[in-house]
Design a protein around this motif. Structure first.
Motif, short mmCIF file in Angstrom:
data_model
loop_
_atom_site.label_atom_id
_atom_site.label_comp_id
_atom_site.label_asym_id
_atom_site.label_seq_id
_atom_site.Cartn_x
_atom_site.Cartn_y
_atom_site.Cartn_z
N GLN A 116 0.81 -1.20 0.00
CA GLN A 116 0.00 0.00 0.00
C GLN A 116 0.85 1.26 0.00
OE1 GLN A 116 -3.35 0.36 2.54
NE2 GLN A 116 -3.78 -1.83 2.57
N PHE A 117 0.34 2.26 -0.71
CA PHE A 117 0.94 3.58 -0.72
C PHE A 117 0.22 4.44 0.31
CE2 PHE A 117 3.12 4.49 -5.01
CZ PHE A 117 3.63 3.22 -5.06
N TYR A 118 0.96 5.30 1.00
CA TYR A 118 0.37 6.30 1.88
C TYR A 118 0.78 7.67 1.36
CZ TYR A 118 -1.08 2.61 4.93
OH TYR A 118 -1.70 1.48 5.42
N PHE A 119 -0.23 8.48 1.06
CA PHE A 119 -0.01 9.78 0.45
C PHE A 119 -0.08 10.91 1.46
CE2 PHE A 119 -0.02 9.23 -4.15
CZ PHE A 119 -0.45 7.92 -4.27
N GLY A 120 0.71 11.96 1.21
CA GLY A 120 0.55 13.20 1.94
C GLY A 120 -0.55 14.03 1.30
N THR A 121 -0.85 15.16 1.91
CA THR A 121 -1.92 16.01 1.40
C THR A 121 -1.44 16.96 0.31
OG1 THR A 121 -1.56 17.53 3.22
CG2 THR A 121 -3.32 15.92 3.48
#
Lengths: 111, 113
Positions: A98-103
């Motif tokens: 899984q990728f976790y993105f910033g805003t």
């Protein structure tokens, strides 16, 4: 707990005024850190992948660097067409694929 | 250059309607993903697939379903649309390997009235 934090939220630059965007992350076992550019109403466009501390990649006026806790996207002599939102994402061994993105950082370059 | 397509690009629909958002890629990638993105917010993973007949739910609770009958096709279905489903939906794909770089489609902007 936020895994990816980007700063600043918004940045206004004069054309030709160089600056840097920051992406800090808290995951361990980093598999990859990814930078994307997103224009309004469009999907993210891939820019760079960084895998290990000390790695650097360049593309035109953009240069991405990586340390053990953060990445910087350096923009040299920006032009108005560089105006966009720049997104950072991390992929960690502890979270599988899984990728976790910033805003994101919204960049505006003024002529 | 990534070749990943989403249709429709924009959709305005009434509450209670069933809708399917289409996503196709021509790169032969095994992995495909659906994300939801609201203004100023991070992308949230709602579904993913690692290959044909393989689908999983992501972190974001969703009332949608997906299917993966063909490698290139990964549609997302909402059985009964609600105003809370109003959002930007992004499809992505990546190949299996040392680099899991995800390539995104142009997105579908969904508005539920």
């Amino acid at each position: 707990e936020d895994q990816v934090t980007q700063s600043p939220e918004a940045l206004r630059l004069q054309e030709g005024e160089s600056s840097s965007l920051n992406c800090s992350y808290t995951v361990s076992g980093l598999r990859g850190l990814f930078w994307y550019r997103q224009d309004p109403g469009k999907g993210p466009e891939f820019l760079f992948t960084l895998y290990s501390a000390g790695e650097e990649k360049e593309k035109e006026r953009l240069k991405a660097t990586l340390t053990k806790k953060e990445s910087f996207l350096h923009i040299t002599a920006p032009k108005p067409e560089d105006s966009a939102t720049y997104l950072c994402a991390v992929q960690a061994e502890e979270t599988g694929n899984q990728f976790y993105f910033g805003t994101g950082t919204s960049l505006t370059v003024i002529p | 250059e990534a070749d990943i397509y989403q249709t429709p690009r924009y959709l305005v629909i009434g509450t209670g309607k069933k809708i399917t958002l289409e996503c196709s890629q021509t790169m032969g990638h095994d992995k495909m993903y659906w994300y939801q993105q609201d203004p100023g917010m991070e992308l949230h993973l709602i579904h993913y697939s690692y290959g044909v007949n393989s689908t999983e739910k992501g972190d974001l609770s969703s009332e949608s379903t997906v299917s993966r009958i063909r490698t290139e096709h990964f549609p997302l279905t909402l059985e009964s649309a609600r105003p809370s489903h109003t959002s930007q939906y992004l499809c992505a794909s990546s190949e299996t390997g040392t680099t899991d770089t995800q390539y995104f489609g142009p997105g579908t902007r969904l508005t539920v009235l």
